[in-house]
Structures are given as C-alpha cells and as structure tokens.
Design a protein around this motif. Structure first.
Motif, PDB file in Angstrom:
ATOM      1  N   GLY A 173      -2.285  12.387  -8.559  1.00  0.00           N
ATOM      2  CA  GLY A 173      -1.641  13.308  -7.244  1.00  0.00           C
ATOM      3  C   GLY A 173      -1.645  12.497  -6.076  1.00  0.00           C
ATOM      4  O   GLY A 173      -0.986  12.967  -5.036  1.00  0.00           O
ATOM      5  N   ILE A 174      -2.319  11.337  -5.950  1.00  0.00           N
ATOM      6  CA  ILE A 174      -2.349  10.578  -4.731  1.00  0.00           C
ATOM      7  C   ILE A 174      -1.075   9.619  -4.454  1.00  0.00           C
ATOM      8  O   ILE A 174      -0.704   8.844  -5.579  1.00  0.00           O
ATOM      9  N   ARG A 175      -0.531   9.553  -3.392  1.00  0.00           N
ATOM     10  CA  ARG A 175       0.872   8.686  -3.161  1.00  0.00           C
ATOM     11  C   ARG A 175       0.426   7.724  -1.985  1.00  0.00           C
ATOM     12  O   ARG A 175      -0.534   7.993  -1.340  1.00  0.00           O
ATOM     13  N   ARG A 176       1.155   6.789  -1.913  1.00  0.00           N
ATOM     14  CA  ARG A 176       1.010   5.878  -0.786  1.00  0.00           C
ATOM     15  C   ARG A 176       2.232   5.772  -0.263  1.00  0.00           C
ATOM     16  O   ARG A 176       3.544   5.509  -0.838  1.00  0.00           O
ATOM     17  N   ALA A 177       2.367   5.193   1.038  1.00  0.00           N
ATOM     18  CA  ALA A 177       3.490   4.944   1.853  1.00  0.00           C
ATOM     19  C   ALA A 177       3.008   3.770   2.656  1.00  0.00           C
ATOM     20  O   ALA A 177       2.160   3.909   3.242  1.00  0.00           O
ATOM     21  N   VAL A 178       3.902   2.832   2.772  1.00  0.00           N
ATOM     22  CA  VAL A 178       3.527   1.621   3.480  1.00  0.00           C
ATOM     23  C   VAL A 178       4.192   1.796   5.017  1.00  0.00           C
ATOM     24  O   VAL A 178       5.521   2.396   5.033  1.00  0.00           O
ATOM     25  N   ALA A 179       3.471   1.273   5.987  1.00  0.00           N
ATOM     26  CA  ALA A 179       4.094   1.673   7.433  1.00  0.00           C
ATOM     27  C   ALA A 179       4.555   0.306   8.045  1.00  0.00           C
ATOM     28  O   ALA A 179       4.208  -0.211   8.995  1.00  0.00           O
TER      29      ALA A 179
END
Length: 93
Positions: free
Chosen positions: A56-62
């Motif tokens: 359920g955990i997602r990641r986005a790169v900044a």
C-alpha cells in the motif's frame, strides 16, 4: 483529495529543511516549494507514485532534488508517511 502527514513525516520534513536551511536558506525554500508541489500533484493524481515493497505504500521522487516522498492512498486522503534522501538506505522500499 485531502493530504495528511504522520507525525514521523512531519518531523522528517522539518529535519530536512532545518539541515538545508543551516547551509542555504534559499536552498531550503526551493526544496520546500518542490516538495509541496509534488504533494499537490499526488493529491490530484494519487496513483502516480510507484508502489514499493511495503504493501500500500507508494513513492514519488521530488526531482531535481534527491528526496522520496513515501505515501499511502487511504479513501479520500493521501497520507504522507515519510521523506527520505535517496542516498540514505537506498535499498529500502
């Protein structure tokens, strides 16, 4: 979608910005603005981030900054679980 931050995520963000601010106040403002922009994108497009190994955990790169935003879509909310520099614990996700 609503955006919520866990206490741990709020503390991580504050620590990141404090660290950068000690070295470059304008750099801290730029990083903060970019992280806020990414969070706004996540609120509008919650499934844009890549799924991690944690359920359920997602990641986005900044990009262009080396920070990941770890978050979860929960109903009508985005829950920010943390911020991580990509050079730290790179194998975790």
């Amino acid at each position: 979608m609503k955006v919520r931050y866990t206490p741990a995520a709020g503390a991580e963000l504050a620590a990141i910005l404090d660290y950068i601010d000690e070295r470059s106040p304008s750099g801290a403002r730029n990083v903060k603005r970019r992280l806020q922009d990414i969070v706004a994108i996540l609120a509008a497009h919650p499934y844009v981030g890549r799924l991690t190994k944690r359920p359920g955990i997602r990641r986005a790169v900044a990009t262009p900054y080396p920070y990941l935003i770890l978050y979860q879509v929960m109903g009508d909310s985005i829950v920010i679980h943390g911020f991580r520099h990509t050079a730290r614990r790179p194998s975790e996700d």
